[in-house]
Structure formats: C-alpha cells, structure tokens
Design a protein around this motif. Sequence first.
Motif, mmCIF file in Angstrom:
data_model
loop_
_atom_site.group_PDB
_atom_site.id
_atom_site.type_symbol
_atom_site.label_atom_id
_atom_site.label_comp_id
_atom_site.label_asym_id
_atom_site.label_seq_id
_atom_site.Cartn_x
_atom_site.Cartn_y
_atom_site.Cartn_z
ATOM 1 N N ALA A 33 0.834 -1.212 0.000
ATOM 2 C CA ALA A 33 0.000 0.000 0.000
ATOM 3 C C ALA A 33 0.869 1.262 0.000
ATOM 4 C CB ALA A 33 -0.930 -0.007 1.206
ATOM 5 N N ILE A 34 1.922 1.261 0.802
ATOM 6 C CA ILE A 34 2.807 2.425 0.889
ATOM 7 C C ILE A 34 3.557 2.650 -0.426
ATOM 8 C CG2 ILE A 34 4.896 3.293 2.028
ATOM 9 C CD1 ILE A 34 3.781 1.963 4.628
ATOM 10 N N SER A 35 3.839 1.552 -1.121
ATOM 11 C CA SER A 35 4.574 1.676 -2.387
ATOM 12 C C SER A 35 3.697 2.189 -3.527
ATOM 13 C CB SER A 35 5.192 0.330 -2.773
ATOM 14 O OG SER A 35 4.188 -0.591 -3.170
ATOM 15 N N GLY A 36 2.402 2.291 -3.311
ATOM 16 C CA GLY A 36 1.480 2.746 -4.353
ATOM 17 C C GLY A 36 1.871 4.049 -5.014
ATOM 18 N N PRO A 37 2.156 5.091 -4.244
ATOM 19 C CA PRO A 37 2.524 6.368 -4.871
ATOM 20 C C PRO A 37 3.803 6.278 -5.720
ATOM 21 C CG PRO A 37 1.980 6.700 -2.556
ATOM 22 C CD PRO A 37 2.009 5.217 -2.801
ATOM 23 N N PHE A 38 4.736 5.431 -5.307
ATOM 24 C CA PHE A 38 5.993 5.300 -6.059
ATOM 25 C C PHE A 38 5.769 4.649 -7.423
ATOM 26 C CE2 PHE A 38 7.219 5.175 -1.531
ATOM 27 C CZ PHE A 38 7.986 6.347 -1.495
ATOM 28 N N PHE A 39 4.723 3.854 -7.510
ATOM 29 C CA PHE A 39 4.417 3.186 -8.775
ATOM 30 C C PHE A 39 3.223 3.825 -9.476
ATOM 31 C CE2 PHE A 39 6.695 -0.033 -6.324
ATOM 32 C CZ PHE A 39 7.640 -0.439 -7.246
ATOM 33 N N GLY A 40 2.808 4.958 -8.954
ATOM 34 C CA GLY A 40 1.710 5.697 -9.572
ATOM 35 C C GLY A 40 0.389 4.934 -9.553
ATOM 36 N N TYR A 41 0.223 4.076 -8.560
ATOM 37 C CA TYR A 41 -1.000 3.264 -8.443
ATOM 38 C C TYR A 41 -1.349 2.605 -9.778
ATOM 39 C CZ TYR A 41 -1.480 5.821 -4.062
ATOM 40 O OH TYR A 41 -1.256 6.375 -2.831
ATOM 41 N N SER A 42 -0.323 2.121 -10.444
ATOM 42 C CA SER A 42 -0.498 1.556 -11.787
ATOM 43 C C SER A 42 -1.245 0.225 -11.738
ATOM 44 C CB SER A 42 0.866 1.333 -12.439
ATOM 45 O OG SER A 42 1.569 0.305 -11.756
ATOM 46 N N GLN A 43 -1.630 -0.216 -12.914
ATOM 47 C CA GLN A 43 -2.300 -1.518 -13.003
ATOM 48 C C GLN A 43 -1.351 -2.637 -12.603
ATOM 49 O OE1 GLN A 43 -4.001 -1.847 -16.922
ATOM 50 N NE2 GLN A 43 -5.843 -0.720 -16.316
ATOM 51 N N THR A 44 -0.088 -2.504 -12.912
ATOM 52 C CA THR A 44 0.899 -3.517 -12.522
ATOM 53 C C THR A 44 1.007 -3.585 -11.004
ATOM 54 O OG1 THR A 44 2.139 -3.101 -14.549
ATOM 55 C CG2 THR A 44 3.294 -4.248 -12.780
#
Length: 132
Positions: A33-44
């Motif tokens: 969940a915390i890593s979401g912003p770093f990956f732009g909440y992408s589909q991947t």
Amino acid sequence: MSKIFSKFATSIADLSGRPGAFVIAVTLVLVWAISGPFFGYSQTWQLVINTSTTIITFLMVFVLQNSQNRDGKALQAKLDELILTSQAQNKFVGIEKLDEESLREMSRTLAEKAECVEDAADEKAERGQASV
C-alpha cells in the motif's frame, strides 16, 4: 507422495496459524500500500497484490483442507474408540457418513433424551433439597 504432502500440509497449516504469519501478511500489505505512490497506483502495482493473494489463497485451500480432513478423521477415530470401549450405543460409530436428514433426526432424538435426563436430575436435586 501422500506422506510428503501430509507433512508439508501440517507444517504449513501450523506456521500459517501463528501470530507471526499474520504480522508478516499485514506487513506485506502495508509495504504494498505504501509503495502505491511510487508506482503511480499503476495496473501492474494492483496486479501484484491481486495475483499474490489469489495464488496464496488457491494453494492454502488445499493445504488447509488436507489438514482439516486428517484432523476430522483422527477425531472421529478417537470418538469411535470411546464409543466402542464405553457403554455408549455402538450405533453412533460411523454416523458421520449418514445423510443430513438422518443426522438431524438423530440429533433431535438425542436432544429429547438430554432433556429427559436433565429433568430427572432436576427432580432428584429438588427431592434432595426438600429432605435436608
């Protein structure tokens, strides 16, 4: 192969039921969940958690079912032994194989017998108190 799977299933079921396993799972979800912003909440990013949880759930169904089946059979064997070595009625051995309606009927019959025994015990207790 069956013995190996049974040992594996027992170990995994034991480990997965511990508090540490829950803490690890919660930690992994929080990291995701915390890593979401770093990956732009992408589909991947979403696919990672969806695929991971699906695979783990799918595999755990078989592991836990195996453990539950063995536990149930072991418990049933213990109950059968108690029935056979006691004054209980042997008709109870193997009742787990009866159909649902037969089990309900047997349960109703036993509940009625239990009420009779409870009533008799209450009457006996009342008579004992009256004589004191």
